[in-house]
Write an enzyme that holds these catalytic residues in place. Sequence first.
Site, short mmCIF file in Angstrom:
data_model
loop_
_atom_site.label_atom_id
_atom_site.label_comp_id
_atom_site.label_asym_id
_atom_site.label_seq_id
_atom_site.Cartn_x
_atom_site.Cartn_y
_atom_site.Cartn_z
N ASN A 210 -37.82 -72.30 -62.71
CA ASN A 210 -38.38 -71.34 -63.67
C ASN A 210 -39.16 -72.12 -64.72
OD1 ASN A 210 -36.57 -72.08 -65.95
ND2 ASN A 210 -35.00 -71.37 -64.51
N ASP A 279 -30.51 -67.86 -61.27
CA ASP A 279 -29.46 -66.89 -60.92
C ASP A 279 -29.02 -67.04 -59.47
OD1 ASP A 279 -29.18 -65.51 -63.39
OD2 ASP A 279 -31.20 -64.72 -63.08
N LYS A 289 -38.64 -80.49 -43.74
CA LYS A 289 -39.70 -79.71 -44.37
C LYS A 289 -40.05 -78.51 -43.49
CE LYS A 289 -44.37 -79.90 -46.13
NZ LYS A 289 -45.65 -80.62 -46.15
N PRO A 306 -23.02 -69.91 -59.88
CA PRO A 306 -21.93 -69.65 -60.83
C PRO A 306 -22.49 -69.36 -62.21
CG PRO A 306 -22.07 -72.00 -60.29
CD PRO A 306 -23.02 -71.29 -59.39
N ASP A 307 -21.86 -68.45 -62.95
CA ASP A 307 -22.27 -68.18 -64.33
C ASP A 307 -21.49 -69.16 -65.22
OD1 ASP A 307 -22.55 -67.24 -66.97
OD2 ASP A 307 -23.14 -65.27 -66.20
N ILE A 308 -22.18 -70.22 -65.64
CA ILE A 308 -21.51 -71.31 -66.36
C ILE A 308 -20.94 -70.80 -67.69
CG2 ILE A 308 -21.81 -73.63 -67.32
CD1 ILE A 308 -24.34 -73.83 -65.44
N PHE A 324 -27.65 -67.51 -74.77
CA PHE A 324 -29.05 -67.14 -75.01
C PHE A 324 -29.44 -66.06 -74.02
CE2 PHE A 324 -31.68 -69.66 -77.91
CZ PHE A 324 -30.69 -70.45 -78.47
N LYS A 338 -25.13 -58.00 -72.85
CA LYS A 338 -24.88 -59.32 -72.25
C LYS A 338 -23.81 -60.07 -73.04
CE LYS A 338 -28.33 -61.22 -70.31
NZ LYS A 338 -29.58 -61.86 -69.97
O1 C5P Z 1 -27.07 -63.79 -67.30
P1 C5P Z 1 -28.23 -64.42 -68.00
O2 C5P Z 1 -28.90 -65.49 -67.18
O3 C5P Z 1 -29.22 -63.49 -68.53
O4 C5P Z 1 -27.55 -65.11 -69.28
C1 C5P Z 1 -28.19 -66.03 -70.07
C2 C5P Z 1 -27.18 -66.92 -70.75
O5 C5P Z 1 -26.15 -67.33 -69.84
C3 C5P Z 1 -27.79 -68.21 -71.22
O6 C5P Z 1 -27.02 -68.64 -72.32
C4 C5P Z 1 -27.63 -69.13 -70.03
O7 C5P Z 1 -27.66 -70.50 -70.40
C5 C5P Z 1 -26.27 -68.71 -69.51
N1 C5P Z 1 -26.14 -68.78 -68.05
C6 C5P Z 1 -25.27 -69.67 -67.47
N2 C5P Z 1 -25.10 -69.71 -66.12
C7 C5P Z 1 -25.81 -68.89 -65.32
C8 C5P Z 1 -26.72 -67.98 -65.88
C9 C5P Z 1 -26.86 -67.97 -67.25
O8 C5P Z 1 -24.63 -70.44 -68.21
N3 C5P Z 1 -25.65 -68.94 -64.03
#
Ligand code: C5P
Length: 401
Positions: A210, A279, A289, A306-308, A324, A338
Amino acid sequence: MQDLLDKRIVLGLSGGIACYKAADLVRRLIERGAQVDVVMTEAATRFITPVTMQALSGRPVFVDAWDNRVHNNMAHIQLSRGADAILIAPASADFMAKLVQGRADDLLSTLCLARACPLLVAPAMNREMWLAAPTQRNVAQLTQDGIEIFGPGSGEQACGETGDGRMLEPLQIVAELKRFFQPKLLAGLRVLLTAGPTVEPIDPVRVLSNRSSGKTGYALAEAAWEAGASVTLISGPTSLPCPFGVTRLNVDTAQQMRDVVMSHLSGQDIFIAVAAVADWRIQNISSEKIKKDGTSTPELNFVANPDILAEVAAQQTGPWCVGFAAETENLSEFAHAKRLRKGIPMLIGNLAQHVMDADHTTVTIFDDQGEHVLPKETKQEVARQLIHAIAERFKQSKPSR
Ligand code: C5P
């Protein structure tokens, strides 16, 4: 960037080869808006001329205690009055010894003794001189006297030896100086941040990523360090230099970022997730390749990363979390939702189209009090304001601190 605007700095040079770096330091200070009055010892003039320093500072340079260009003939008094700091760079071992003893046998040492402002010292000397017991005693005494010591750095020395004692580089001294002027709102705290994009491989040469530049996360890491925190920055690939004083760990993918965050979580007080984490990642990464065959297009299967932030926020004894949200529309509605969904006390939102890769940004803070818009400013200034808000709310959440 005028981040030292209107600061009045007296820059003192004592004798040492690092005087050549002081010329660049003057330029760096001036370009940040500072006014610099240079004072040199006789020994410093052996290494670099007052003419050079005058041309760079745009102001008269002083060497002699008997210089009569100053009102009352009292340069040793007048030069430090109204100054925000005296910065000695380079500070030789001998000059530091003089400071400890309170000697005043030339203009610069007299100025230091007669000062009414903070004194900051950037040592520069051979490694054996630095490690010598008298120098170390002097450093300890200067620190006890409330004098700030910047550095020294480590590495190759002009004498051909390698070790501690090099003067910090001009930009590192500028970073220390900016830090000196900031309130220490996070003193003694540990802050962990994520920043930048993640990159998810498609095949050995292609990636999915991104447009995050990392600027906001890096500015926040720097602002947290300026506020006195010990800072670890876990960063996806960016072109930005690591802010001075910050420990950076580089990662590529979201999974690597998650693993490095988790292994550095212990003992952290605050976690600020600024990274634009992908995501999804590609499930069917090709080991070779992917070739164009002129007819079909590749089929990529996505799997959620994973959502860290949510994982850190769910920890029982984890750090206080800040997230953020970069949205393209309905910022307020999406950001509130959120924050609650991730289970975090504070979320900072902005409109992606306004800020991606820009040097200026405007953000809104979302917390249980509602929302609060910060005015458009440089990312560095916004970062400082955010650190202020984070420190305030963090302390409210832990009243014993
Ligand atoms: O779910 P979204 O991507 O919109 O959320 C944004 C926030 O979550 C940011 O603080 C981003 O650094 C964190 N995040 C994360 N792991 C992910 C997706 C987002 O820590 N996989």
